[in-house]
Design an enzyme around this catalytic site. Sequence first.
Site, short mmCIF file in Angstrom:
data_model
loop_
_atom_site.label_atom_id
_atom_site.label_comp_id
_atom_site.label_asym_id
_atom_site.label_seq_id
_atom_site.Cartn_x
_atom_site.Cartn_y
_atom_site.Cartn_z
N GLY A 43 -16.96 -8.73 18.88
CA GLY A 43 -16.74 -8.40 17.46
C GLY A 43 -18.01 -8.65 16.66
O GLY A 43 -18.46 -7.79 15.89
N HIS A 44 -18.60 -9.83 16.85
CA HIS A 44 -19.86 -10.14 16.15
C HIS A 44 -20.95 -9.14 16.56
O HIS A 44 -21.72 -8.67 15.72
CB HIS A 44 -20.35 -11.54 16.54
P1 AMP Z 1 -16.97 -15.77 12.07
O1 AMP Z 1 -18.05 -16.15 13.02
O2 AMP Z 1 -15.60 -15.86 12.63
O3 AMP Z 1 -17.13 -16.43 10.72
O4 AMP Z 1 -17.16 -14.21 11.79
C1 AMP Z 1 -18.39 -13.68 11.37
C2 AMP Z 1 -18.20 -12.23 11.02
O5 AMP Z 1 -17.71 -11.54 12.16
C3 AMP Z 1 -17.17 -12.01 9.90
O6 AMP Z 1 -17.63 -10.96 9.06
C4 AMP Z 1 -15.94 -11.60 10.67
O7 AMP Z 1 -15.06 -10.80 9.92
C5 AMP Z 1 -16.54 -10.83 11.80
N1 AMP Z 1 -15.62 -10.75 12.95
C6 AMP Z 1 -15.08 -11.79 13.65
N2 AMP Z 1 -14.24 -11.33 14.60
C7 AMP Z 1 -14.24 -9.98 14.49
C8 AMP Z 1 -13.57 -8.91 15.18
N3 AMP Z 1 -12.72 -9.15 16.16
N4 AMP Z 1 -13.82 -7.65 14.79
C9 AMP Z 1 -14.67 -7.38 13.77
N5 AMP Z 1 -15.33 -8.33 13.08
C10 AMP Z 1 -15.12 -9.60 13.43
#
Ligand code: AMP
Length: 289
Positions: A43-44
């Site tokens: 995702g990231h």
């Molecule tokens: P985090 O590390 O969880 O704070 O996420 C960092 C970024 O990655 C944020 O903009 C999240 O929305 C995005 N993100 C996390 N998981 C996903 C996913 N499965 N699909 C799309 N974006 C994601």
Amino acid sequence: MAEELSLMELLLTNREMSKWREERGRKGQIVGFVPTMGYLHQGHLALMEEALRRADRVAVSIFVNPTQFSPGEDLDEYPRDMERDLKLCRELGVHAVFAPETEEMYPAGFQTRVEVEKLTQNLCGLHRPDFFSGVTLVVTKLFCAVRPHLAVFGEKDFQQLVVVKRLSQDLNLGVEIIGHPIVREPDGLAMSSRNTYLSEDERRSALSLSRSLLAARKLVSEGERNAEVLVAQVKAMIESEPHTRIQYVQVVDEKTMMDLNEVTSGAVMALAVFVGEARLIDNMRLWPE
Ligand code: AMP
């Protein structure tokens, strides 16, 4: 390519980050930015690829932000693997990683707050009282250090995406905020660093989140418009699985984050569910595309 691979810079202070940004600016390069809390997954990486498509140079931040966790949440347990994260960023072609220590971001005497008022009241804001003020604070600070032209955020945290768009507009931060669709595992589970908390059994139960959202969307495509009926269906599907504890299931307007009674074209179903110890979120637009 080999040259580019070796060129990724690891920046640990705001000063180093700003200096890197100034050099890019001098060369007239468009700078893209992807903020993360690390423990990177596909995702990231999809967000980074989007930024690499749109910008000349891409910076990624890796920072587990303590101000967005409330006491009793998983700040201390949050998974971390900096070596692996740096390798993934380097292999993808990211140009700089900003990985400050907590003291660098919040030195002694720090006392400033950034609040987006209405959009943060519902959904996650209702249940995680410190979350959005922590997010808007850290995003503002990161934007000040990186001064990107554009930043990519995931629709997985769709309330956060709307809040950050508002923040950038309201404070004239001048950062174009780009949303990226949710990246899922082949079986539908939305990717999350927190999925690592799940046992095999819990992971099976966690599939009910995306499955129930799809079921709700199918009901809408068949003509159901009553939000209460849809919420009840989704809750029943999730509750029938072991290890699940629902925090919220709601139908909201994608722009205002306010509850909807009737499903209309801007309706999103959003949910947060504890599966074992892991608090997972997911969401889906309900209107047939
Ligand atoms: P985090 O590390 O969880 O704070 O996420 C960092 C970024 O990655 C944020 O903009 C999240 O929305 C995005 N993100 C996390 N998981 C996903 C996913 N499965 N699909 C799309 N974006 C994601």
